[in-house]
Design a protein around this motif. Structure first.
Motif, PDB file in Angstrom:
ATOM      1  N   LEU A  63      40.906  39.083  51.973  1.00  0.00           N
ATOM      2  CA  LEU A  63      41.573  39.149  50.679  1.00  0.00           C
ATOM      3  C   LEU A  63      41.454  40.561  50.125  1.00  0.00           C
ATOM      4  N   THR A  64      42.494  41.013  49.417  1.00  0.00           N
ATOM      5  CA  THR A  64      42.485  42.354  48.840  1.00  0.00           C
ATOM      6  C   THR A  64      42.920  42.298  47.384  1.00  0.00           C
ATOM      7  N   VAL A  65      42.474  43.285  46.617  1.00  0.00           N
ATOM      8  CA  VAL A  65      42.994  43.523  45.274  1.00  0.00           C
ATOM      9  C   VAL A  65      43.343  45.005  45.215  1.00  0.00           C
ATOM     10  N   GLU A  66      44.639  45.300  44.984  1.00  0.00           N
ATOM     11  CA  GLU A  66      45.156  46.658  45.133  1.00  0.00           C
ATOM     12  C   GLU A  66      45.980  47.059  43.911  1.00  0.00           C
ATOM     13  N   ASP A  67      46.144  48.348  43.748  1.00  0.00           N
ATOM     14  CA  ASP A  67      46.938  48.884  42.635  1.00  0.00           C
ATOM     15  C   ASP A  67      47.734  50.107  43.117  1.00  0.00           C
ATOM     16  N   PRO A  68      48.988  49.916  43.538  1.00  0.00           N
ATOM     17  CA  PRO A  68      49.678  48.643  43.736  1.00  0.00           C
ATOM     18  C   PRO A  68      49.549  48.186  45.178  1.00  0.00           C
ATOM     19  N   ASP A  78      35.838  36.236  53.848  1.00  0.00           N
ATOM     20  CA  ASP A  78      34.909  36.867  54.775  1.00  0.00           C
ATOM     21  C   ASP A  78      34.915  38.384  54.585  1.00  0.00           C
ATOM     22  N   VAL A  79      36.122  38.928  54.355  1.00  0.00           N
ATOM     23  CA  VAL A  79      36.298  40.364  54.163  1.00  0.00           C
ATOM     24  C   VAL A  79      37.059  40.588  52.856  1.00  0.00           C
ATOM     25  N   VAL A  80      36.587  41.529  52.056  1.00  0.00           N
ATOM     26  CA  VAL A  80      37.218  41.844  50.772  1.00  0.00           C
ATOM     27  C   VAL A  80      37.548  43.333  50.749  1.00  0.00           C
ATOM     28  N   MET A  81      38.785  43.673  50.388  1.00  0.00           N
ATOM     29  CA  MET A  81      39.137  45.070  50.188  1.00  0.00           C
ATOM     30  C   MET A  81      39.493  45.297  48.722  1.00  0.00           C
ATOM     31  N   VAL A  82      38.817  46.244  48.100  1.00  0.00           N
ATOM     32  CA  VAL A  82      39.093  46.626  46.715  1.00  0.00           C
ATOM     33  C   VAL A  82      39.747  48.003  46.743  1.00  0.00           C
ATOM     34  N   GLY A  83      40.925  48.135  46.144  1.00  0.00           N
ATOM     35  CA  GLY A  83      41.661  49.391  46.214  1.00  0.00           C
ATOM     36  C   GLY A  83      40.837  50.591  45.799  1.00  0.00           C
ATOM     37  N   GLU A  84      40.045  50.448  44.734  1.00  0.00           N
ATOM     38  CA  GLU A  84      39.231  51.572  44.263  1.00  0.00           C
ATOM     39  C   GLU A  84      38.098  51.061  43.388  1.00  0.00           C
ATOM     40  N   ILE A  85      36.919  51.611  43.581  1.00  0.00           N
ATOM     41  CA  ILE A  85      35.802  51.351  42.666  1.00  0.00           C
ATOM     42  C   ILE A  85      35.831  52.471  41.633  1.00  0.00           C
ATOM     43  N   ARG A  86      36.220  52.128  40.409  1.00  0.00           N
ATOM     44  CA  ARG A  86      36.386  53.156  39.382  1.00  0.00           C
ATOM     45  C   ARG A  86      35.558  52.894  38.126  1.00  0.00           C
ATOM     46  N   ASP A  87      34.751  51.818  38.096  1.00  0.00           N
ATOM     47  CA  ASP A  87      33.912  51.568  36.930  1.00  0.00           C
ATOM     48  C   ASP A  87      32.660  50.813  37.362  1.00  0.00           C
ATOM     49  N   ARG A  88      31.718  50.733  36.452  1.00  0.00           N
ATOM     50  CA  ARG A  88      30.423  50.123  36.755  1.00  0.00           C
ATOM     51  C   ARG A  88      30.570  48.646  37.092  1.00  0.00           C
ATOM     52  N   GLU A  89      31.423  47.936  36.377  1.00  0.00           N
ATOM     53  CA  GLU A  89      31.567  46.498  36.598  1.00  0.00           C
ATOM     54  C   GLU A  89      32.052  46.200  38.011  1.00  0.00           C
ATOM     55  N   THR A  90      33.069  46.941  38.458  1.00  0.00           N
ATOM     56  CA  THR A  90      33.588  46.729  39.814  1.00  0.00           C
ATOM     57  C   THR A  90      32.527  47.052  40.852  1.00  0.00           C
ATOM     58  N   ALA A  91      31.777  48.151  40.638  1.00  0.00           N
ATOM     59  CA  ALA A  91      30.726  48.534  41.581  1.00  0.00           C
ATOM     60  C   ALA A  91      29.653  47.446  41.669  1.00  0.00           C
ATOM     61  N   GLU A  92      29.254  46.888  40.533  1.00  0.00           N
ATOM     62  CA  GLU A  92      28.215  45.853  40.540  1.00  0.00           C
ATOM     63  C   GLU A  92      28.682  44.602  41.265  1.00  0.00           C
ATOM     64  N   ARG A 133      36.258  39.493  41.127  1.00  0.00           N
ATOM     65  CA  ARG A 133      35.471  38.322  40.734  1.00  0.00           C
ATOM     66  C   ARG A 133      36.202  37.029  41.113  1.00  0.00           C
ATOM     67  N   ALA A 134      37.537  37.031  40.976  1.00  0.00           N
ATOM     68  CA  ALA A 134      38.309  35.830  41.283  1.00  0.00           C
ATOM     69  C   ALA A 134      38.379  35.567  42.788  1.00  0.00           C
ATOM     70  N   ILE A 135      38.605  36.596  43.584  1.00  0.00           N
ATOM     71  CA  ILE A 135      38.783  36.349  45.017  1.00  0.00           C
ATOM     72  C   ILE A 135      37.465  35.997  45.693  1.00  0.00           C
ATOM     73  N   LEU A 136      36.343  36.305  45.065  1.00  0.00           N
ATOM     74  CA  LEU A 136      35.063  35.868  45.632  1.00  0.00           C
ATOM     75  C   LEU A 136      34.900  34.353  45.561  1.00  0.00           C
ATOM     76  N   ARG A 137      35.732  33.682  44.753  1.00  0.00           N
ATOM     77  CA  ARG A 137      35.721  32.220  44.705  1.00  0.00           C
ATOM     78  C   ARG A 137      36.732  31.608  45.678  1.00  0.00           C
ATOM     79  N   GLN A 138      37.377  32.485  46.492  1.00  0.00           N
ATOM     80  CA  GLN A 138      38.371  32.020  47.460  1.00  0.00           C
ATOM     81  C   GLN A 138      37.805  31.960  48.883  1.00  0.00           C
ATOM     82  N   ASP A 139      36.492  31.918  49.019  1.00  0.00           N
ATOM     83  CA  ASP A 139      35.819  31.828  50.314  1.00  0.00           C
ATOM     84  C   ASP A 139      36.250  32.938  51.270  1.00  0.00           C
TER      85      ASP A 139
END
Length: 510
Positions: A293-298, A332-346, A324-330
């Motif tokens: 699962l990924t979360v991207e912009d865009p 195995d691999v998660v791609m985040v487009g960019e870590i740009r703030d403390r909340e995303t990093a945590e 936070r939402a895709i972690l409830r989608q079971d």
């Protein structure tokens, strides 16, 4: 022949006093037959494998000349079709014909052809032909972006090819509103709204080749600026083997991807190819046995087998909320487009601790800087040490044209900057027909890779500074500067390109 197969009959040219040595685009595309060349009165025809040979009789009747036939695989035929029917120089021709009063606003509301194929458009509207010609020329030349910039003195069209912007067209200022409005119609944007930025997308084909164009408008003093980002699906999903990584960097990233959990970071400035590297990693992981699962912009490219989510800040769909939402989608691999703030990093660290493999990017100058950046997000050193698996830093430099590059002796100043011996042989650009007289063909990646081993984990956990970590990780592997110097020595790029991406530091051996 035409009586037996009236559905494929080609209407003769209106000018019967000359032989029309070409086939209509619609016939060529639908029937799988294209004219390749004309030499000494004899034609050469390419026929797509699986096409009906009976259609050759209609072609013979229409051309009234003998021809040779060459069978072509579907992919090869599509390339022949695109090359033969591409719009050659039409943008400049149409731009020259656009005079005051010629561009009727009624032309703007005429929709795209039903096929959405630029080469299949028989519409003679000047504005439509102009924009089709600009986009077609950009795609054929491998440009990544088209900049349409209005000024008081005129409308300027620039294209970014191999990372460098070049002016390609200049038109009268009165053309700007008409051109921008037509592009907004194509991208399904609000043509009446000129005060706020807008984003849209255009899906096109060019001789059977699928191309997406991302559209961004921005109000400016002289009108709306438009940038078209060309997303070529054929070049989107290349493998890690084709990125140009060194053996060391390739080994580091492959080892990290084999881990069941942890964080892999890719760093570099905007336009350095980070997304391409992440997609190459996902391609290797996408074996049908993992939930990716990924979360991207865009979301730039649709990836078969991967669940992709678009960031939408207007409705609160930020990177952190999406992660936070895709972690409830079971996953195995998660791609985040960019870590740009403390909340995303945590959240990314917590995901790695709970058994997920997390891939993401951060904006830093080098690989070591990514560790410091994560510390800036207030991530506890012991958590960072236990979750981080690898960091890749990358840049893009222009690749010398192999057909016209010329060996020269490095000047003393360039040799000193690159850490080369005085008089070392390097190469410089010359320019030829194959590279459009630029001296360069495409770009190549420059990489440095950090493997987070036990020693680096101990340094991170103890709060070790960048210099200490760098001495350890680059003792036996190249950093960005060393990788760039190697490309210069191998004749892949120029000294100027290498110096452009190197930090102002004493050269290190590699």
């Amino acid at each position: 022949m035409s009586g037996e197969r009236a559905d494929v009959a080609i209407e003769p040219a209106a000018d019967t006093g000359r032989i029309l040595l070409d086939l209509p685009y619609a016939f060529a595309k639908n029937r799988g037959i294209v004219l390749l060349q004309h030499e000494s009165g004899r034609l050469k025809i390419a026929m797509r494998k699986g096409a009906d040979p009976a259609d050759l009789l209609e072609v013979r009747r229409y051309l009234a000349l003998p021809f040779d036939v060459e069978l072509a695989e579907p992919a090869e035929f599509d390339r022949f079709l695109s090359d033969h029917y591409a719009i050659d120089g039409s943008a400049a021709t149409v731009a020259g014909s656009l005079q005051a009063g010629n561009a009727d606003d009624d032309l703007l509301v005429s929709g795209l052809p039903s096929a959405d194929d630029l080469l299949d458009s028989a519409d003679d509207a000047p504005v439509i032909r102009l924009i089709n010609g600009i986009i077609t020329e950009a795609i054929r030349q491998g440009a990544s972006d088209i900049h349409i910039e209005p000024y008081e003195t005129g409308l300027v069209v620039r294209m970014r090819q191999d990372g460098v912007l070049q002016e390609r067209l200049r038109m009268p200022p009165h053309v700007a509103p008409v051109v921008v409005s037509r592009i907004k119609v194509m991208a399904r944007l609000d043509i009446a709204e000129r005060r706020v930025p807008q984003d849209g997308r255009i899906s096109l084909t060019l001789g059977g080749k699928q191309v997406d164009v991302r559209v961004s408008t921005l109000p400016s003093r002289a009108g709306e600026r438009v940038v078209l980002r060309i997303l070529d699906k054929d070049n989107a999903f290349i493998s890690l083997d084709l990125l140009g990584m060194s053996d060391n960097a390739r080994s580091v990233i492959s080892s990290a991807l084999a881990e069941p959990n942890g964080i892999i970071l890719v760093t570099g400035p905007t336009g350095s190819g980070k997304t391409t590297t992440l997609y190459a990693c996902l391609k290797q992981l996408n074996d049908g046995k993992r939930n990716i699962l990924t979360v991207e912009d865009p979301v730039e490219y649709a990836f078969e087998g991967v669940g992709q989510t678009q960031v939408n800040a207007k409705v609160g769909m930020t990177f952190a909320a999406g992660l936070r939402a895709i972690l409830r989608q079971d996953p195995d691999v998660v791609m985040v487009g960019e870590i740009r703030d403390r909340e995303t990093a945590e959240i990314a660290v917590q995901a790695a601790l709970t058994g997920h493999l997390v891939l993401s990017t951060v904006h830093t100058n080098d690989a070591i800087g990514a560790i410091t950046r994560m510390r800036d997000f207030k991530i506890e050193p012991f958590l960072l040490a236990s979750t981080l698996r690898a960091v890749i830093a990358q840049r893009l430099v222009r690749r010398l044209c192999p057909d016209c590059r010329e060996p020269v002796q490095a000047e003393a100043g360039a040799a000193a900057l690159l850490g080369l011996d005085a008089g070392s042989v390097i190469h410089r650009p010359v320019g030829c027909d194959k590279c459009g007289h630029t001296g360069y063909q495409g770009r190549i990646g420059v990489f440095e890779a950090i493997k987070i081993d036990d020693t680096v984990r101990r340094y991170i956990g103890n709060g070790g500074d960048e210099a200490i970590i760098a001495r350890h990780v680059f003792a036996n592997s190249p950093n960005l500067a060393a990788a760039a110097r190697r490309l210069v020595r191998d004749g892949e790029t120029t000294a100027e390109e290498a110096v452009r991406i190197m930090r102002s530091e004493a050269p290190t051996d590699a």
